[in-house]
Structure formats: C-alpha cells, structure tokens
Design an enzyme around this catalytic site. Sequence first.
Site, mmCIF file in Angstrom:
data_model
loop_
_atom_site.group_PDB
_atom_site.id
_atom_site.type_symbol
_atom_site.label_atom_id
_atom_site.label_comp_id
_atom_site.label_asym_id
_atom_site.label_seq_id
_atom_site.Cartn_x
_atom_site.Cartn_y
_atom_site.Cartn_z
ATOM 1 N N CYS A 143 3.946 -15.077 66.848
ATOM 2 C CA CYS A 143 3.050 -15.927 67.636
ATOM 3 C C CYS A 143 1.730 -16.189 66.903
ATOM 4 O O CYS A 143 1.694 -16.998 65.992
ATOM 5 C CB CYS A 143 2.835 -15.332 69.009
ATOM 6 N N HIS A 252 8.297 -14.420 71.048
ATOM 7 C CA HIS A 252 7.950 -12.997 71.159
ATOM 8 C C HIS A 252 9.202 -12.113 71.240
ATOM 9 O O HIS A 252 9.602 -11.675 72.324
ATOM 10 C CB HIS A 252 7.082 -12.762 72.398
ATOM 11 N N GLU A 254 9.418 -9.020 70.349
ATOM 12 C CA GLU A 254 9.071 -7.629 70.677
ATOM 13 C C GLU A 254 9.251 -7.311 72.153
ATOM 14 O O GLU A 254 9.478 -6.157 72.521
ATOM 15 C CB GLU A 254 7.631 -7.319 70.231
#
Length: 286
Positions: A143, A252, A254
């Site tokens: 990001c 994203h 994660e």
Amino acid sequence: MDAAFLQWRPRHRADAPTPTDQRLPVHTAASTVRPVVAITADRDEFHGHATHRAFDSYLRAVDRVADGLALLLPAAGAAIDPATLIDAVDGVLLTGGPSNVQAQRYGAAPLPPGTMTDPDRDDTVLALLPALVGAGVPVLAICRGFQEFNVAYGGTLERAVHAQAGRLDHREGDHARPVRRWYDDAHTVALTPGGLLATLAAATQVTVNSLHHQGVDRLAPGLRIEAVAPDGLVEAFTVADAPGFTLAVQWHPEMRVDDDPLAHAIFGAFGDACRARRARRRMAAC
C-alpha cells in the site's frame, strides 16, 4: 528470480495455535535460526511523546507466515545508515499507513491542506530503498510502501484515483463497519502471465481488497507490472533487474494470510527469500 523463493511447504509451527478449518497453515522453515525482517514504522505522537509505530498485522504475518524475527525500523531519516542496515537484516517490509507520500517528493503541487503526511518516513524510506534493492535485500512493499517504492524509483502518484474519469473507487468504504470487514475482497486484478504473482497464485486473475485513494500515475522506469485492476490502475510490480526478491502490491495481503492463498503465498515467498539471503550471508562470513 531464484526458484528457491517459490518453493515452500506450509506446516504448523509447534508453538503456534492450531488454525480453524478456514485458516491456512502456518509457514515454517527447516532452520531454527529465523531471518531478521525490518518493518518500517510511521512517525506519530502519543500523549505528547514522539513515537514510531506499526500495525500488529504486519508483525503477525512476518512471524507466523514468513517465519521471520520482526523488528521495527524507525522513521529516523539520516540516523538510519544504509550500510549498517544492509549488514544487519535479511529482509525489509514496507508497510501501509494512513499518511501520504509528500507530493514534492515526486515533483507535484502540494497536497490539499489537512492531508496527513509523514516527512520522517519519506526521508527514511525513499533514501534507503535503492540501496536495499541494489544489495539484494528482499523487499516486500504494501500500500503506502508500494507508492513510496514507485516514487523512490522516479515514478509519480495520482492523489485521488476515485476522482478520475474511468477509474474505480478504490477506497475502503464505510468506516462504520468492523475494521476486519474493510479488508474484504473488493475487485479483481489481472496478473501478468509468467510473473511472480501469477506463479504464486497459479492463476492469471485473483480478487483483492482495496483501501487506498492514491495510486500510481506514472510507473517508474525499471519497474515491471505484476497486476492491473479492471480500470487499468497498476496494482503490483517488481524491479526488473533486482538481484534479489522484490514485490510491491497496492492491496493488503497481511490482513488475509489466514484465509487467502495468495496472501499466504506472498509472505511465504518473502520469508523464503529472507532465509536464502541469511544463508548466503552466513556462508560468506565463514
């Protein structure tokens, strides 16, 4: 790309909680010595005190999936010596964050008043990135990290993608929803055939989340497109001539390592690259 980066077998760590049926297995390595992964921090303030912080989701993904030892890299500008950092770590994770890269960093007019920026992080990351990549340090950027990667290599950013004709609204939407729901799948991306992401996904199209209002305007020279959104916006890239692992994604992963195979594979491949670097460094030291 070293084939070893793509070859990993997920299995449970003995000290990790057993995942639910919906969760992907925890990635582990054969070695008991874990690679050191520096995670970029944002400069912030807490009760009048200057702080350096990062969201727990990044540390968790490095720990559980990349199987690395996560350490915070402060947004300390010139206090971070590139040579010392390169000698000390096996990988670097550039995190997302609420701030924007300062527009003057890519030669644009200032951002609107009130826009959150982080000059200390810009000073730190933009100066370090070329040295890290040139030294073969594995770098995974997410990001804001994706955006600063493009800027560090000479690219530019579009400050309000949703305001541009023909573009999707890539923002996260209703903030009244539980935060976890902000990271639900939002749109598809087309993966470059034969690229790193297409290899990891074993597909040429996947669905990703979307939580950004800025995006790539002009892609920097030397960056190779790995994924594109339906509106043509670049969503992922690698460095074409990098001597080590590089990957930058606008979404994203994660937050989805427990239930999304590609998110899990991204951190697994990053961890493998970090272990390979650690092994080479140990052999050189001997």
